[in-house]
Design a protein around this motif. Structure first.
Motif, mmCIF file in Angstrom:
data_model
loop_
_atom_site.group_PDB
_atom_site.id
_atom_site.type_symbol
_atom_site.label_atom_id
_atom_site.label_comp_id
_atom_site.label_asym_id
_atom_site.label_seq_id
_atom_site.Cartn_x
_atom_site.Cartn_y
_atom_site.Cartn_z
ATOM 1 N N ARG A 214 0.817 -1.585 0.165
ATOM 2 C CA ARG A 214 0.286 -0.021 -0.137
ATOM 3 C C ARG A 214 0.961 1.041 -0.041
ATOM 4 N NH1 ARG A 214 -3.802 -2.996 3.635
ATOM 5 N NH2 ARG A 214 -2.463 -2.814 5.686
ATOM 6 N N ALA A 215 1.709 1.233 0.772
ATOM 7 C CA ALA A 215 2.602 3.022 1.162
ATOM 8 C C ALA A 215 3.290 2.773 -0.740
ATOM 9 C CB ALA A 215 3.709 2.211 2.377
ATOM 10 N N ALA A 216 4.387 1.903 -1.357
ATOM 11 C CA ALA A 216 4.664 1.631 -2.583
ATOM 12 C C ALA A 216 3.829 2.653 -4.284
ATOM 13 C CB ALA A 216 5.036 0.034 -2.903
ATOM 14 N N GLN A 217 2.400 1.238 -3.438
ATOM 15 C CA GLN A 217 1.206 2.095 -4.987
ATOM 16 C C GLN A 217 1.293 3.790 -4.418
ATOM 17 O OE1 GLN A 217 -1.576 -0.887 -3.770
ATOM 18 N NE2 GLN A 217 -0.778 -2.088 -4.851
#
Length: 226
Positions: free
Chosen positions: A219-222
């Protein structure tokens, strides 16, 4: 075998849809937790408890999750469930000690039977200060904030991190060991729980659920790449 003051207890559980589901994986997880310095294990189901008992001498808080659409209580709802966990090797029996409907005898009788007939300590999962007081009055050895955020009355708490206010209130009100559990997902939150008087802290997903940990990073990467 008691839960020592200052203990980090690791909850080694995986539901049926999790790739780590099963006693072999949970026993390995318990060994890894012990190697990392954990002082206790929380485990679900007789098969997992048997495997973990063979893998470690740490105290085990055993529970039996029994889902029934007719009743909201699913954590060790009845005496037979508790007896199976005790026979599997659990030192302490964890149960839902809220006042909600359960498929079994009233919680006060269940606690008494576990203490007298099984000779086990009781780890009471509660969601409110009033439930904590009641669990203590019924004879629970430990009272834990596990269910704050997971009952209809407290659902608003779920998105707000651990219920440190409840923890502090329980510590002030009860003479028994109070355990912090529920959404403790950083070392800093664990330290804060001890600062507020927790006897021990239980951590689960943040240590033992790689799938959910991976989702958090994804989620952080997205969010960064969107």
């Amino acid at each position: 075998m008691p839960i020592l003051k200052g203990a980090l207890v690791v909850s080694c559980q995986a539901r049926a849809d999790n790739p780590l589901h099963g006693p072999v994986h949970m026993a390995a997880m318990a060994r890894a937790a012990e190697a990392g310095g954990a002082s206790g294990i929380r485990a679900n189901g007789a098969e997992d408890v048997v495997a973990i008992r063979a893998a470690t001498a740490l105290p085990i808080i055993g529970i039996s999750k029994v889902w029934d659409d007719r009743f909201p209580v699913y954590i060790t709802p009845g005496f037979d469930d508790a007896a199976q966990i005790a026979a599997a090797g659990a030192d302490i029996i964890g149960l839902d000690a809220t006042g909600r409907p359960r498929n079994g005898e009233p919680v006060e009788r269940l606690i008494a039977r576990i203490r007298t007939e099984l000779g086990r300590e009781v780890f009471a999962d509660i969601a409110t200060l009033e439930e904590g007081r009641a669990a203590h009055a019924h004879g629970a050895t430990y009272v834990a904030s596990t269910l704050s955020g997971y009952t209809e009355e407290t659902t608003a708490r779920k998105g707000e991190g651990p219920d440190l206010e409840l923890l502090e209130a329980l510590v002030a009100a009860l003479p028994v060991p109070v355990v912090a559990e529920g959404r403790f997902d950083t070392p800093e939150l664990v330290a804060e729980a001890f600062r507020r008087g927790a006897h021990a802290v239980v951590v689960g997903t943040a240590i033992t659920n790689p799938r959910e940990i991976t989702k958090k990073f994804v989620r952080a990467a997205q969010a960064w790449t969107a």
